[in-house]
Design an enzyme around this catalytic site. Structure first.
Site, PDB file in Angstrom:
ATOM      1  N   GLY A  82       2.147   1.561   3.501  1.00 24.80           N
ATOM      2  CA  GLY A  82       0.923   1.222   4.199  1.00 24.80           C
ATOM      3  C   GLY A  82       1.125   0.484   5.507  1.00 24.80           C
ATOM      4  O   GLY A  82       0.269   0.564   6.388  1.00 24.80           O
ATOM      5  N   ASP A 142       3.868   0.807   7.724  1.00 20.70           N
ATOM      6  CA  ASP A 142       4.362   1.753   8.729  1.00 20.70           C
ATOM      7  C   ASP A 142       3.983   3.158   8.284  1.00 20.70           C
ATOM      8  O   ASP A 142       4.773   3.870   7.660  1.00 20.70           O
ATOM      9  CB  ASP A 142       5.869   1.610   8.886  1.00 20.70           C
ATOM     10  CG  ASP A 142       6.429   2.473  10.011  1.00 20.70           C
ATOM     11  OD1 ASP A 142       5.636   3.158  10.682  1.00 20.70           O
ATOM     12  OD2 ASP A 142       7.658   2.480  10.199  1.00 20.70           O
ATOM     13  N   LYS A 143       2.766   3.549   8.599  1.00 20.94           N
ATOM     14  CA  LYS A 143       2.225   4.810   8.099  1.00 20.94           C
ATOM     15  C   LYS A 143       2.923   6.026   8.691  1.00 20.94           C
ATOM     16  O   LYS A 143       2.939   7.105   8.082  1.00 20.94           O
ATOM     17  CB  LYS A 143       0.725   4.870   8.360  1.00 20.94           C
ATOM     18  CG  LYS A 143      -0.064   3.804   7.604  1.00 20.94           C
ATOM     19  CD  LYS A 143      -1.523   3.813   8.002  1.00 20.94           C
ATOM     20  CE  LYS A 143      -2.329   2.824   7.164  1.00 20.94           C
ATOM     21  NZ  LYS A 143      -1.876   1.433   7.333  1.00 20.94           N
ATOM     22  N   THR A 182       1.509   6.047   3.616  1.00 20.17           N
ATOM     23  CA  THR A 182       1.557   7.290   2.858  1.00 20.17           C
ATOM     24  C   THR A 182       1.401   8.507   3.781  1.00 20.17           C
ATOM     25  O   THR A 182       0.575   8.506   4.690  1.00 20.17           O
ATOM     26  CB  THR A 182       0.458   7.302   1.785  1.00 20.17           C
ATOM     27  OG1 THR A 182       0.759   6.281   0.816  1.00 20.17           O
ATOM     28  CG2 THR A 182       0.357   8.606   1.067  1.00 20.17           C
ATOM     29  N   MET A 240      -8.717   2.775   4.622  1.00 18.76           N
ATOM     30  CA  MET A 240      -8.102   3.511   5.713  1.00 18.76           C
ATOM     31  C   MET A 240      -8.223   5.026   5.556  1.00 18.76           C
ATOM     32  O   MET A 240      -8.423   5.758   6.517  1.00 18.76           O
ATOM     33  CB  MET A 240      -6.635   3.115   5.850  1.00 18.76           C
ATOM     34  CG  MET A 240      -6.412   1.665   6.243  1.00 18.76           C
ATOM     35  SD  MET A 240      -7.078   1.237   7.876  1.00 18.76           S
ATOM     36  CE  MET A 240      -5.954   2.142   8.935  1.00 18.76           C
ATOM     37  N   SER A 283      -4.385   5.961  -4.942  1.00 19.25           N
ATOM     38  CA  SER A 283      -5.118   5.336  -3.847  1.00 19.25           C
ATOM     39  C   SER A 283      -6.619   5.529  -4.009  1.00 19.25           C
ATOM     40  O   SER A 283      -7.093   6.660  -4.140  1.00 19.25           O
ATOM     41  CB  SER A 283      -4.688   5.933  -2.503  1.00 19.25           C
ATOM     42  OG  SER A 283      -5.530   5.452  -1.462  1.00 19.25           O
ATOM     43  N   ASN A 305      -8.621   5.370  -1.766  1.00 19.47           N
ATOM     44  CA  ASN A 305      -9.105   5.911  -0.498  1.00 19.47           C
ATOM     45  C   ASN A 305      -8.603   7.318  -0.215  1.00 19.47           C
ATOM     46  O   ASN A 305      -8.787   7.835   0.885  1.00 19.47           O
ATOM     47  CB  ASN A 305      -8.662   4.999   0.658  1.00 19.47           C
ATOM     48  CG  ASN A 305      -9.138   3.583   0.490  1.00 19.47           C
ATOM     49  OD1 ASN A 305     -10.297   3.346   0.197  1.00 19.47           O
ATOM     50  ND2 ASN A 305      -8.234   2.619   0.642  1.00 19.47           N
ATOM     51  N   ASN A 310      -1.367   0.003  -7.376  1.00 19.90           N
ATOM     52  CA  ASN A 310      -2.058   0.174  -6.114  1.00 19.90           C
ATOM     53  C   ASN A 310      -3.146  -0.895  -5.969  1.00 19.90           C
ATOM     54  O   ASN A 310      -3.246  -1.800  -6.786  1.00 19.90           O
ATOM     55  CB  ASN A 310      -2.660   1.580  -6.045  1.00 19.90           C
ATOM     56  CG  ASN A 310      -2.576   2.169  -4.642  1.00 19.90           C
ATOM     57  OD1 ASN A 310      -2.916   1.522  -3.668  1.00 19.90           O
ATOM     58  ND2 ASN A 310      -2.108   3.398  -4.548  1.00 19.90           N
TER      59      ASN A 310
END
Length: 329
Positions: A73, A75-76, A96, A123, A178, A180, A240
């Site tokens: 999360g 460094d996407k 991810t 996000m 996740s 999201n 998570n």
């Protein structure tokens, strides 16, 4: 402390860094941090990195300098994993990542709760896609073990992304939880994905599961863990973020991380370890800020711990302090 002694890395961050970052909205401050990580600075010194052979370990056959990882999360796009690793993390998880690029949810989609040392994010997995990330990884050096988080709903997409990323990573973490992501994570679905991905590479495959608070939620997570085990998963990441309603998010809800999860993470780790009989290594994730937090998770049965919100609130020396707190006394 004598006035001539230099401030500690934590002192610098508390006195200036965090205040400066928190003046900005969360997404803008995150972009600033990533830009700074591109600079050729002495990141090991900045991170107060601790090198202690006594803390070296391995999980699913992956050697680690220490058991403290950076969760997915931060460094996407997997572009700053080398300087992040140099801060003192035993491993860093990028992503991810999905097969195709995703813009994520509309803004606002992230908010801080400083009083609880927490973050809520909605996000929506923004990332440049697996092809771009595989190319970026090919150009980037390693400073610690490098893992990548993947998430796709369709089996063929998940396998295609895995084929691109696995050769460039020391381990892959399937984000099967996740809040999201935009799809439902059932035990059957997770088992199908793991069974399809696992035979395609020798790269260890971990499955990141959701948290639980009730007996019914626990049964659901145990079912996901068992499906992952039967599919050939190498281990579990627990857990998570916690789904919460939040009017600050454009979606009206998001995932809670940080302080509110600290006490429950060791309990979840212990429950999953009991359910699996210790057959799968567990990476503890959720509300880890200190060496004591990490030790509680390791004592509960975790093989490693992962930090995310702790980096935001405690600064770049958080890994070094946690590792120092784990050194044999």
């Amino acid at each position: 402390m004598p006035a001539t002694d230099p401030p500690s890395p934590r002192g610098w961050y508390e006195a200036f860094g965090r205040r400066a970052f928190f003046v900005l909205d969360p997404e803008r401050s995150h972009r600033v941090a990533l830009s700074m990580l591109a600079l050729p600075l002495p990141w090991r010194r900045i991170g107060h990195a601790v090198a202690d052979p006594a803390l070296a370990t391995a999980v699913a056959g992956v050697p680690l300098a220490n058991p403290v990882g950076l969760a997915s999360g931060f460094d996407k796009a997997c572009e700053r994993l080398a300087p992040l690793g140099a801060l003192g993390f035993g491993y860093v998880v990028g992503g991810t990542i999905t097969l195709r690029p995703r813009a994520g949810n509309p803004r606002p989609r992230i908010a801080r709760d400083p009083g609880r040392r927490a973050i809520v994010n909605a996000m929506g997995l923004p990332n440049p896609g697996a092809h771009a990330v595989a190319a970026a990884l090919a150009r980037r050096p390693r400073t610690s073990s490098r893992w990548v988080s993947l998430a796709d709903e369709e089996r063929d997409d998940a396998c295609a992304a895995f084929d691109l990323i696995a050769p460039r990573a020391d381990a892959v973490e399937l984000n099967a939880s996740s809040p999201n992501a935009g799809w439902t994570h059932s035990a059957d679905h997770v088992g199908e994905l793991v069974a399809a991905m696992h035979p395609r590479s020798d790269t260890p495959l971990f499955v990141k599961v959701p948290p639980f608070a009730t007996d019914a939620e626990r049964a659901g997570v145990v079912a996901i863990v068992e499906a992952a085990r039967q599919g050939g998963a190498s281990g579990i990441t627990a857990t998570n973020t916690v789904p919460v309603a939040d009017r600050r998010m454009s979606t009206g809800r998001g995932g809670l991380s940080g302080g509110p999860l600290t006490s429950r993470t060791p309990e979840i780790v212990a429950a999953i370890r009991e359910a699996t009989g210790g057959t799968l290594p567990i990476n503890a994730c959720g509300g880890i800020f200190t060496g004591d937090d990490a030790r509680a998770c390791l004592d509960a049965g975790a093989a490693t711990v992962q930090v995310y919100t702790g980096l935001i609130y405690e600064g770049p020396a958080v890994a070094g302090r946690i590792v120092a707190g784990l050194r044999p006394r």
